[in-house]
Design a protein around this motif. Structure first.
Motif, short mmCIF file in Angstrom:
data_model
loop_
_atom_site.label_atom_id
_atom_site.label_comp_id
_atom_site.label_asym_id
_atom_site.label_seq_id
_atom_site.Cartn_x
_atom_site.Cartn_y
_atom_site.Cartn_z
N GLY A 217 35.13 40.90 50.37
CA GLY A 217 35.00 39.75 49.63
C GLY A 217 34.19 38.89 49.74
O GLY A 217 33.65 37.94 49.61
N SER B 77 30.57 36.98 49.85
CA SER B 77 30.34 36.06 49.32
C SER B 77 29.83 34.82 50.57
O SER B 77 29.38 34.07 49.84
CB SER B 77 32.11 35.47 49.26
N ILE C 163 26.12 35.01 50.65
CA ILE C 163 25.69 35.19 48.87
C ILE C 163 25.54 33.86 49.14
O ILE C 163 24.26 32.92 48.58
CB ILE C 163 26.29 35.02 47.36
N ILE D 15 21.06 38.43 45.34
CA ILE D 15 22.32 38.33 44.85
C ILE D 15 23.35 39.20 44.03
O ILE D 15 24.41 38.94 44.09
CB ILE D 15 22.68 36.37 44.01
N ARG D 16 22.01 39.17 42.92
CA ARG D 16 22.94 40.26 41.55
C ARG D 16 23.30 42.13 43.06
O ARG D 16 24.25 42.11 42.55
CB ARG D 16 22.04 40.06 40.89
N LEU E 25 26.30 41.01 44.21
CA LEU E 25 27.62 41.02 43.57
C LEU E 25 27.80 42.57 43.15
O LEU E 25 29.36 43.01 43.25
CB LEU E 25 27.63 39.68 42.45
N HIS E 26 26.80 43.19 42.78
CA HIS E 26 27.40 44.27 42.71
C HIS E 26 28.05 45.23 42.98
O HIS E 26 29.09 45.89 43.15
CB HIS E 26 26.03 45.26 41.98
N ASN F 96 30.08 44.46 45.81
CA ASN F 96 31.63 43.50 46.37
C ASN F 96 32.17 44.61 44.76
O ASN F 96 32.83 44.76 45.38
CB ASN F 96 31.19 42.50 45.91
N LEU F 97 31.58 44.04 43.32
CA LEU F 97 32.65 44.37 42.49
C LEU F 97 32.56 46.07 42.58
O LEU F 97 33.61 46.87 41.99
CB LEU F 97 31.91 43.97 40.88
#
Length: 140
Positions: free
Chosen positions: A59, A63, A66, A101-102, A105-106, A108-109
């Motif tokens: 994470g 981060s 990003i 960036i999206r 994030l995806h 990571n999630l």
């Protein structure tokens, strides 16, 4: 007494000073290449931490990637400096950085390496063009 932590802390400080020194003497072009190198390193670290199951470190690495894309590469876009003919390019790059960036994030999630791979490939296409402009490396 020196411990592995002491050496790691010292090495990190040494690396940070080296990066700061290079950044202070770098041209704007070299700074952009350094940002691309930094995001590639962060994505590589995220991939490693994802594979090893270290979710906290994964994470943090994502981060950081990003942050470099959003507050470095994207924030550095300047439509006014690009002129009328460059406005479309700046808009396209901005949209691409938003997409990257999206994807990060995806990834990571959902703990999905494919998202890291896609983000890395998209950024590498642009980074390689920047490196070509500068003669192949950030030192030019």
């Amino acid at each position: 007494m020196y411990t592995p932590h002491t050496f790691r802390t010292g090495a990190n400080a040494y690396t940070r000073v080296g990066v700061e020194t290079r950044a202070m003497s770098a041209s704007p072009h070299q700074l952009i290449v350094m940002l691309f190198d930094g995001v590639a390193t962060s994505i590589g670290l995220a991939r490693h931490h994802m594979a090893s199951g270290d979710m906290l470190a994964k994470g943090k690495a994502i981060s950081k990637a990003i942050n470099i894309v959003d507050n470095g590469l994207k924030a550095g876009l300047d439509a006014r400096a690009a002129g009328h003919s460059g406005e479309e390019l700046v808009g396209n790059l901005s949209a691409l950085y938003d997409y990257v960036i999206r994807r990060l994030l995806h990834a990571n999630l959902h703990n999905e390496p494919k998202g890291l791979d896609e983000a890395e490939a998209l950024l590498e296409n642009i980074a390689s063009a920047w490196r070509e402009i500068g003669g192949g490396h950030a030192g030019n």
